[in-house]
Each structure stands twice: as structure tokens, then as C-alpha cells.
Scaffold this active site. Sequence first.
Site: not given
Ligand code: ABC
Ligand code: CA
Length: 474
Positions: A83, A122, A162, A175, A206, A209-210, A230, A234
Amino acid sequence: ATPEQWTQRSIYQVLTDRYARTDNNHSAKCNTTERVYCGGTYRGVINNLDYIADMGFSAIWISPITYNIEGTTGWGEAYHGYWQQDLFKLNSHFGSVEDLKDLSDELHRRKMYLMVDIVVNHFAWPGPANEVVYSKFATFDSASFFHPYCIVSDYDNQTMVEQCWLGDKNVELVDVNTEDSRVVSTFQGWISSLVSNYSIDGLRIDTAKHVHKSFWPAFNKDAGVFSTGEVLSGNVDYLCDYQNYLDSLLNYAIYYPLTQTFSSTTKNMSGLISIHQQIQKSCKSPKSLLTFASNHDQPRLAALTPSLALRKNALAYTMMSDGIPTLYQGDEQSFSGRSDPDNREAVWVSGFDKTAPLYTMIQTLNKLRSWAGRKESSYWNAMSEVVWNDSNALAMRKGQVVALLTNKGENMSLETVKVSNPGYAASTKLMDVVACQEAMVGQDGVLSVNMTKGEPQVFYPLDGLSWSGICQPW
Ligand code: ABC
Ligand code: CA
């Protein structure tokens, strides 16, 4: 360091807040559900590097280091580091500028690499979109540096992925307008000084793809070091295309079939094998992808299956396949948290136990991998080939290493497997380095071995192990 150099490494993923504390207090509580800082620091990492190095890892990836939201939000504190609000200041919860430089120095003294997680996509705001006070963001201090508010609601719509915002009204991920030339030049200046100030060897990017693909090549070049993105998908083709813009990616294409295959004793190997081969065809450089079986966003391996035998096989795949093996801290201690935030347990509660069964197996496989590369530099470029399989086992060859993996689990009955084409000369003596048990290739070139208890077996020519320290002394 370059992609070429990184392919010979293996990476231990450190969540800085959850690895080790400066006071080295192993009984300090860390309740993951509270989503608050638990006290892990760079100093803590420095003081506990032996644990990582002795497991055979030659690089660590640490949490984002930049200044984050202070205080609490609807989702707790910014203990994970994603964050950010100021690119040019450090998150002081993890330590000072000096501490981070000391960590970098200490890693380099040990000939290890430092990979830093960074966020371009972001800036974060602890409230809803209409309440964002842009002047509180450093450098990008007005709305003109950001995309206007909209929600990423459809992951199949790439423009939306994006340009719209991640997050929610608890914490908006505002964003950044990465098409704006001022933004582009700020990021390029920032990354080249960051890399040189802290002698960073590699980046984990991090939410790659966004951000529009066209942003990445120049950024990767200005960083001047290996950069892995990242791209959470899949889909093989979707994922691999990003390797035309960045050195490397987290291999999310193999992650799904890998974890599904090795968390069930009935799942057929064919799905894993097919994706394994598709990646080799589609990705520009499979050897520079990061191969992992869990991370801080995904369930722990032990949340997917309590079976130690299955988890050993999954991890053995990450170690012996193509790509850079990447282990998420705590998996070696069989931590079992499922989703965020439960999967972010503090490693110190384990007391850094070096006798844990997965710890010792990974240690052996890290040793073997480095050894195989030292004996034969072509090992690093060899693509791993599935030379044999049945429904619930496969043999994968890379250079002189053959890994025989199975998801039959510890309750399987004893079976003799005949790997008809292991690629060794007839009558070669082998060692399974996992069990330190000898085997021998038949006069017909067939490798017949017993599989028991669902254990992975990883073979290497016995002669080639002299002086390796692996399964020695005899
Ligand atoms: C916070 C709270 C959590 C709460 C959440 C809603 O909000 O802490 O408890 O549940 C950081 C923190 C998180 C925090 C978030 C948001 O920020 O670590 O704790 O969650 O404030 C990266 C990092 C991740 C980080 C962020 C943000 C991004 O590794 O740790 O989170 O800086 C998307 C993004 C990906 C991101 C991920 C968390 O979300 O693209 O970059 N990770 C689909 C989408 C994906 C998506 C995913 C989410 O769902 O295509 O883009 O990821 O679950 C496959 C498909 C995929 C599919 C999956 C589910 O299934 O091929 O495409 O993914 O088969
Ligand atoms: Ca973006």
C-alpha cells in the site's frame, strides 16, 4: 544481475514483517487474522540468514520497501507493504536505510542475491475513491497522475484490467496513469536509483498485468537487473506473451495444475504434463520463469493437502523442473494457512527448525541442482522432458537429473516402475538423493525402481556425486 545469472539461483520468498524480528523473540505472538505489523525487520532477516542459506537458497525476495499507509484501515495495517504512498521514502516498520543496505551487503558477502518487490500499478488510499486526497501522495500529488475511478470488475477486459482500480472502499488501489510521460520518466529515474542505492540484484513486479505492456521494456532496461512480473493468470498464452516485455514471470500457468495434481491422489498427471509442454512452446525463456507452489496470495501447500508425501512431490517439481525454484517462507515448516491473511504466519514461531522434513529435502535438492549445474553447465539450458508417465506418476529428465514424482500418496502399495527411456547409459549406477538409496539402470537401458510410500525420487549418476557432499560419506 542478469537473467542468465538468475537462472542458476533459487529464491526464498520473505514477507519481511513475518520472517524474523530484531529482538529475535521466537515467542512473540503474531495473530494473522488481526492484519497488523508483527515486528519482522531487515535486521531480523540479517540475523537469520543462515537458515535460508543452509537450506541452499542463493537469493531472497523481500516485501515492497517503500513508504506505505500508516495506521489502520478497514483491512488492517500495511504489514505486507503493497500500500505505497511515497516511492522515495522507506517503510520504517521494516528498518532504516542503513538496515536495508546492511541486508544487501550481508547477502552479497554470502554471494546471495537480493530481489525487491516493487509496485508500479497503484498508490493506496485508506478509504473510498471519492475521499482520496491526492496531495497526500508524494510526487504523484494530483489526480492528473492517475486514471479516473472505475472498478476492475471484468478480468477478461484488458483495458479495464489496465486502467481501472483494484481494491475496494476499505483501501483503494488508486491506479497510476502509466501512459503519462511524467509518470514514465519518474518511474524510470526512481528504479535506476533504487537499484543502485541498495545494490538490488532483481525485481519482483507486482500487478504487472494491470499496467500496459508497452510500459515494461524500457522500465526493465532502466532497472538494469532481472525483473520478474506477477501476471496472475493460469492461461499459458496470456502469461507467456508478457515475456516479450519483461525478463521473467511468476509461472502461474504451471502453478494451478501443479497444486491440483499434488493435492489429490486421484488427479491424472496428464494435465500437468500438457501445461508443462505448452509453456516450453509458448514462453520465450521457460528457464527464467519462477516456479513456485504457493505464495502469500495463495493457500499454503499444507492447506491443500495434509499429506507430506504429496507436498514433497510438489516441491520436488518446483526444484527440478525448468525455471527458478521459488519457495514461500514457512512452507518448509508445513504451515497450513489457507487464504490471505491466514497464509501469512510468522516464521519465527517455528524456531527456525532446520530438521523439519521439508527443510531437509529442499536442502538436498538445492544442493543437487547447483551441483548438476557445476558438473555440466548445459544443465541450465536443458529443457526438462517428461520421459515416462502413467496416470499417477511421471519421470522428468533435465540434464543428468531424473525426477520420479507421484501423487499416489503415503498409502500406496509397493509398485515397481519401469522408466523405459531414462536417458542414461545401460548399467549406470544411480543415487536417489532424496532417500540416499542406490539404483541401477538395466542392461537394456531401462530404469526399474520401487515406488513406496508416495515419496519423490531424484536420481543422479552415482559417480558424478563424488565430492558433492550429497548422500556422503559412503
Ligand atoms: C486486502 C486484505 C485481504 C482482503 C482483500 C480483499 O483486501 O488484506 O485480507 O481479502 C495486497 C495485500 C492484500 C490486500 C490487497 C488489496 O493488497 O497483500 O492483503 O488484500 O488491498 C498482488 C500481490 C498481493 C497484493 C496486490 C496489491 C497485488 O501479490 O499480495 O495485495 O498490491 C489480482 C491481481 C494480482 C494481485 C491479486 C491479489 O489480485 O491481478 O496482481 N496480487 C483472477 C484474476 C487475477 C486476480 C485474482 C484475484 O483473480 O485474473 O488478476 O489477481 O484472486 C485462475 C485464472 C486467474 C484467476 C484465478 C483466480 O484463477 O487463470 O486469472 O485470477 O485459474
Ligand atoms: Ca493500472
